[in-house]
Every structure is written in C-alpha cells, then in structure tokens.
Design an enzyme around this catalytic site. Structure first.
Site, PDB file in Angstrom:
ATOM      1  N   GLU A 462       1.786  -1.870  -5.664  1.00 34.16           N
ATOM      2  CA  GLU A 462       1.889  -1.300  -6.875  1.00 34.16           C
ATOM      3  C   GLU A 462       0.868  -0.019  -6.673  1.00 34.16           C
ATOM      4  O   GLU A 462      -0.378  -0.338  -6.484  1.00 34.16           O
ATOM      5  CB  GLU A 462       1.407  -2.013  -8.297  1.00 34.16           C
ATOM      6  N   ASP A 535      -1.719  -6.151  -8.607  1.00 40.25           N
ATOM      7  CA  ASP A 535      -2.918  -6.482  -8.936  1.00 40.25           C
ATOM      8  C   ASP A 535      -3.042  -7.914  -9.810  1.00 40.25           C
ATOM      9  O   ASP A 535      -2.127  -8.162 -10.552  1.00 40.25           O
ATOM     10  CB  ASP A 535      -3.491  -5.346 -10.026  1.00 40.25           C
TER      11      ASP A 535
END
Ligand code: 1YM
Length: 677
Positions: A462, A535
C-alpha cells in the site's frame, strides 16, 4: 594498351530514339543540330576529387565499379538512341578499362565560351550544375546516375579519349581531370565513327588495393546486352586477370535479341516453375521514352526476386516501376480469379503473395529519370508506375486467358501463399498476444529477476513510500514489489466495467499474468506466493480486505491454489538495551512487556505509523525475509467458500464499520509466533 581491332567500325543505322542522356552538358534533340554553344559553362572538377562520395557514393569497390557504369552508360545511351550497334569492353592487366562504341562520337567542335577548347574537353573537365539546360535539348538525369563522364575523368589518373567523327580521328589525354594537351587530330578515318574511352582509376582516391573485378565488370557488361536487345556487347579481358577466376572468358560477344526473356531464362535455370512459359514482352515507344520490357515467371520451389532497371541503370531498391509491376500483376490475377469463379478465395491475395514467388526482370525507359535514396538505387519517377501498368495490363490478361490451365495453377499457387500468410499471421498474433501479456508489465512493478514462478513472490504494497521501502528491503532475485496507491476500488460494489477500468486492479492483473475467473490459468501465474503487505492499522486492514475480496471474486482459484498470503508487519518496536522485539498489536505489546522485558533498564516502545516509516533493514527482518517473517495464508476451504463469499460480499458492501472486525477477526494474524531479532 590492347585495343579491339574493329573499333569504330560499322556505322549504325539512323534512328530517332533517345531515351536518356547522362551527358555532362546539354545537347540538342534530333530536331536541333548540336552546336558547341549548347554546352553550359560549369564548375571545375576539384570538388569531385575532394569529396568523391558525393558523386559516386564512396570510394569503395562499388564506387569504383560505378566509374565503369558511368562510361558504359554513355555508350549505352548512344546505342539506345539508335546511333551505335555495339559496345566493347576491355579490362586490361594494368587495371585500366576501355569502353568503345560505334556511335556518333562525342562532339569535338570548339566551344565559343572557351576559345581553343573542344566541346569534348569541356565535357571532360567541367561538372554540370544541373537544371540549367534549355528545353530544346536533352537534360542530364542528375544525382548519382549520370553524374557525367567528367567525374570519371576527375577520379582517374589516366584517361584517354579517341573519337572518330567527321572522317577524322581525334585524341585527347587527361590526368586527374586536367587535360594534358589540347585535342589533337590523329588522322583520317573512312566509314568509321564512335568513341573510345580508356581510363585507370586514381590510386590516390581508391587506394592501391582496389581494382576492377573481372566477374563484376563482366556481369555489368553482359546485363547491358540483355537490357537492350539492339546492342551487341563485346567483352575481352587480359588473361592475367582471370587466373583463379571461374566462368569468365577472355573474350566473348553478347547479343540477346530476346532481351530480358533470355536474361530471366538464364537466371532461373534449374528452378521449377509453376507454369512452363515465361510471361514476357516489350512495348517500344518512338523516341525510347515510355518503352517497357519485362519477363516474369513464378517459381514453385521458393522465393523469387525482381531485377529492375531504368534506362538500363539497375535499380536494386525498386521504386515506381516495380510498384507498377506489382499492381498490374495483382490486379490481373484478382480479375482472373473473379472470372474463373474462384471469387472470394481470390480476394485475399495481396501484392506480397503475388511477388514472393515471382522472378522478374523489368526495364523501363523514361526521360529525365529521378532516382532516390542514399545510393540513388530507387526510381522515383511517378510516371514509370503508370507506364508499366498500362503496358502490361492487356498482355497479362491475354497471357492468363491463353493458358487457362497454367493460369489456374498460378492462381492456386498464389492463393496458397495468401492462405499460408494468413495462417502465419494468426499464429504470430497469438504468439504476440502471449508475449505482450508476459511483457506488458505495469511500470510501477519492480519485478524480480527470477523468471520462474516457483520460488517467486509478489508483494502488493500500500502506498508509494511503503513501496519504496519494500523495494529496498526485498531480495531482488525472488521478490517483486507492486505498490498500489491509495485505496483500491471497493470490488464488492463495483460493476464489471469499473473493475476493468480501475488502474490499480489492471496493474495487479497484469503483474500476475494468470487472468481472471474463467480465463484463469494457473500455469500463467507469474509468482508462487502473492503477499498482501499493508500497514498494521485500520486503513491497512481495510485495504487488505478489499484486496482479499478482489482475489475472492476475480481469482478464487488463486486462493484455492494456496498462493495468497497476508504479510504480518509489526506495530510496535520494543527495545531494552540490546534486546529488540516487535509486537503486532496492543495486546501483543502488553504481553511482551509483561513477559519479555522484566530486567532493569529503560524500555523504549516505538510505534510504527506505517510500513514506509520502517528502515528497509527492519522491514526485511520483520516482514519480508522468508527466514524471519510470518505469513498468514489466506484459505477458503471448499465447505466455507459460500459462507465466506456471502460474508465478504455483505461486509464489503455498505457497512464500513463491519469491515474492520471482519478483517481483524477472520483474516487476522493466526500465527502467534514471536519475532525475536
Ligand atoms: C565509351 C563512351 O561516351 N559515347 C558517346 C557520348 C556522347 C555522344 C555519342 C553524343 C551524344 C549526343 C550528340 C547527344 C556524348 N555526348 C555528350 C554531349 N562512349 C560515349 N557517343 N553527339 C554525340 O546526346 O545529342 C556527352 S556524352 F555532351 F555532347 F551531349
């Protein structure tokens, strides 16, 4: 110097044809008498010696032989114009070449602008400026071809001209473009006329090692006889030059009244033809201009080739006349297909299909031909295409109609070619598509060097900053990184079109290479493991869930195959002295603090805001290195598949708050193993 005995013999028949003039000066038509006043005043020859490449295309063997072409072309002009019946070529052991003809002889009258200088001397020592010739007279073709005999003179250390004209024999000698003495009258000649030029290429220009090649000069000389049936070419070569050279006689005479047909027959000797007879013909126009001669045959045993000429000058790069040939043959065959009921099958044939197996000779004569290309090897005169097309149209139709069995065989042969071409094209297209699929990888993908799927991993990361860290942390050989920017599309609520338009997902699909749904091919999957690395926070979990949903909906087989994983990045870094441990969430952190950090000393607890914040070495150790990381396999057991699909779909739909729970509880970190580094 050995000289042909019958030089200047046999006065030629009077004719009024002139197809080409490559003279260095303008000369009158038959209607206008030649006078020396027609000669333009031109530049000196120094530029030719300084930059020979500009005039003859270089100083190599090809350029050297171009000197011969230039001289023999002048003699050919005289023959094509009907003023000469033979051309003699003699290659001497001293490296000099002699070319003679029995034409009118180069004009020798005094030039009014150069008192005391003969027209011959002006022709031999001045370079035409081009384009300044009056319309009454012939113009030079310009460019590399027809640069004029003065260029040959400039590049020869010895050049002698003998002219038999006005019952007088004249002679003048030159060296490096400069007259050594004025034109001299040698004596009287009766019933003889013509021009003889003997020249020796200057070693200062061509070096000491470059010489005329007997075989090459022989072929060039012979081709002139083929190209113009009305000329006899007499060849001779000093025996000393022929030692070790095969197939070149010391002396021979070429005369081919059937011109190109004879030429082609010899060229294709031993080959198998689709039809037994050569399609050949000649359209002779008064004045030469617009004349065409051709010979065409189709080979059953491989590819052919087209040799084309304009004004007897070879055009190895083809051009407008060849285009005309191609067009007329294609049209003729297509029309024949239509007439003979082959219809649709015949409509697939193209010019290439017709020409690949075609062996052809084509010779056109046009006024002021224009040559193109670096070496002026391509004819650019547009009119030539039309001339060839209109000359061949009817004869080709008649030839096909006169031999129906042969025509059918030829048509079948060409259609076979077309079908073979289409088959190859299709195969190529399939191969190309496969190659493109393999090669067209998204620009953002940092691929691994390993081309084998076995042992390769793709990290879907990401954000660009996390992508940057991951690229540094990876093992380049086996680990690829694809950064996805921001949140990807909510695949559960998006329609098919939107999915297809979404760049992030398109990139992902291309990187994987395996296709989706029904088109999914396990064998094309470019990686063994596909690892979602986001994350360790709510947003990260959301993106991971969207990606899992994407795979679930678009590539369920990839999940079933055990290829999809979640990376397990830590959220906290706990340090006490030399001891560092990582915790993936709050509960884990509390547990570690209680159990692992019992000693004295300051305990430092750091929270990672995101993957991008981690040092590449940390990311490698905690999350990416197969030696130390923990991966969560994403499984969809067959029995649970339907329920999970339903759940994923429902949760991915319109209940944002439910997503986090789903992803943390269902796809969360199952492996409780501690990462102790
Ligand atoms: C061995 C080379 O050059 N023959 C030759 C050249 C010329 C003529 C005849 C000729 C042409 C014309 C009129 C004309 C040339 N003439 C000129 C120029 N053989 C060889 N044979 N009279 C004679 O084209 O009308 C250049 S070459 F400049 F006078 F036209």
């Amino acid at each position: 110097m050995s000289q042909p005995d019958d030089l200047f013999a046999a006065p030629p028949p009077a004719s009024k044809t002139k197809a080409r003039s490559k003279a260095a000066v303008s000369v009158p038509t038959m209607a206008t008498e030649y006078t020396a006043a027609h000669i333009e005043v031109l530049e000196g020859l120094e530029p030719v010696r300084r930059r020979p490449g500009m005039y003859i295309g270089g100083t190599d063997s090809k350029a050297l032989h171009h000197l011969f072409a230039e001289v023999v072309d002048n003699a050919m002009d005289e023959a094509v114009a009907g003023h000469a019946t033979f051309i003699e070529v003699h290659l001497a052991a001293d490296g000099s070449l002699t070319v003679s003809d029995n034409g009118r002889g180069i004009p020798v009258e005094e030039h009014p602008k150069f008192p005391g200088k003969s027209a011959l001397e002006v022709i031999m020592t001045t370079l035409h400026a081009g384009g300044k010739f009056d319309s009454q007279v012939y113009e030079t073709s310009g460019g590399l071809h027809g640069v004029g005999i003065s260029v040959v003179n400039a590049l020869s250390d010895v050049l002698e001209v003998e002219i038999a004209r006005n019952q007088t024999l004249y002679r003048q000698c030159f060296s490096r473009g400069i007259a050594l003495a004025p034109l001299e009258e040698v004596g009287r000649v009766n019933n003889r006329r013509g021009t003889r030029v003997r020249f020796h290429p200057d070693p200062e220009i061509f070096g000491d090692d470059l010489h005329f090649e007997p075989a090459r000069v022989f072929r060039m000389a012979r081709s002139k006889a083929y190209l113009f049936g009305g000329v006899e070419v007499r060849w001779s070569c000093d025996a000393a030059l022929l030692k070790g050279v095969e197939g070149i006689p010391e002396k021979t005479v070429f005369r081919f009244p059937n011109g190109l047909k004879d030429y082609l027959a010899i060229e294709i000797e031993g080959r198998t033809l689709v039809h037994p007879d050569i399609f050949a013909g000649r359209i002779q126009k008064t004045g030469g201009h617009g004349s065409v001669e051709w010979a065409v045959a189709w080979l059953a045993d491989g590819d052919g080739s087209v040799s084309s000429y304009c004004n007897t000058i070879p055009t190895p790069d083809g051009g407008t006349h060849e285009n005309g040939l191609r067009a007329v043959l294609l049209k003729g065959l297509r029309d024949h297909a239509e007439r003979s009921g082959v219809g649709k099958r015949g409509s697939v044939i193209t010019g290439d299909d017709v020409m690949t197996g075609c062996a052809a000779m084509l010779s056109v004569f046009v006024r002021e031909p224009e040559f193109q290309g670096q070496t002026k090897d391509r004819l650019a005169t547009t009119e030539a295409a039309r001339i060839v097309e209109s000359a061949l149209r009817d004869p080709f139709d008649h030839w096909l109609a006169a031999n129906p069995a042969h025509a059918t065989r030829l048509l079948d042969h060409v259609i076979d070619r077309a079908e073979e071409r289409l088959r190859r094209k299709q195969e190529k297209e399939v191969a190309r598509k496969t190659a493109v699929r393999k090669l067209r990888l998204p620009g953002k993908l940092a691929d691994c060097s390993n081309t084998d799927a076995a042992g390769s991993e793709l990290f879907i990361v990401e954000g660009d900053s996390a992508g940057g860290s991951a690229k540094q942390a990876r093992d380049r050989k086996t680990q690829a990184v694809l950064p996805l920017r921001g949140k990807i599309l909510n695949v559960a609520s998006a329609g098919r079109d939107k999915l297809a338009q979404n760049q992030q997902l398109t990139d992902l699909g291309q990187a994987l290479g395996c296709g989706t749904l029904g088109q999914y091919r396990e064998a094309d999957l470019r990686y063994e493991k596909v690892i979602i690395m986001t994350d360790a926070d709510v947003d990260g979990a959301h993106i991971a869930s969207l990606l899992v949903t994407f795979f679930f909906r678009q590539m369920p087989k990839l999940i079933e195959g055990g290829h999809l994983f979640l990376a397990v990045p830590p959220l906290y870094r706990i340090t006490q002295g030399a001891k560092t441990l990582y915790a993936r969430d709050d509960a884990h952190k509390d547990q570690l603090l209680k159990k692992e950090f019992t000693g004295k000393g300051k305990i430092d607890v750091g929270r990672f805001k995101g993957l991008g914040e981690m040092m590449p070495a940390q990311l490698k150790e905690t999350t990416m290195s197969p030696l130390t990381r923990t991966l969560q396999l994403v499984t969809i057991a067959d029995a649970e598949a339907a329920a999970t699909a339903d759940l994923v779909e429902r949760l991915m739909g319109n209940k944002p708050e439910a997503r986090f729970h789903f992803i943390t509880e269902h796809a969360a970190f199952a492996d409780e193993e501690l990462l102790d580094i």
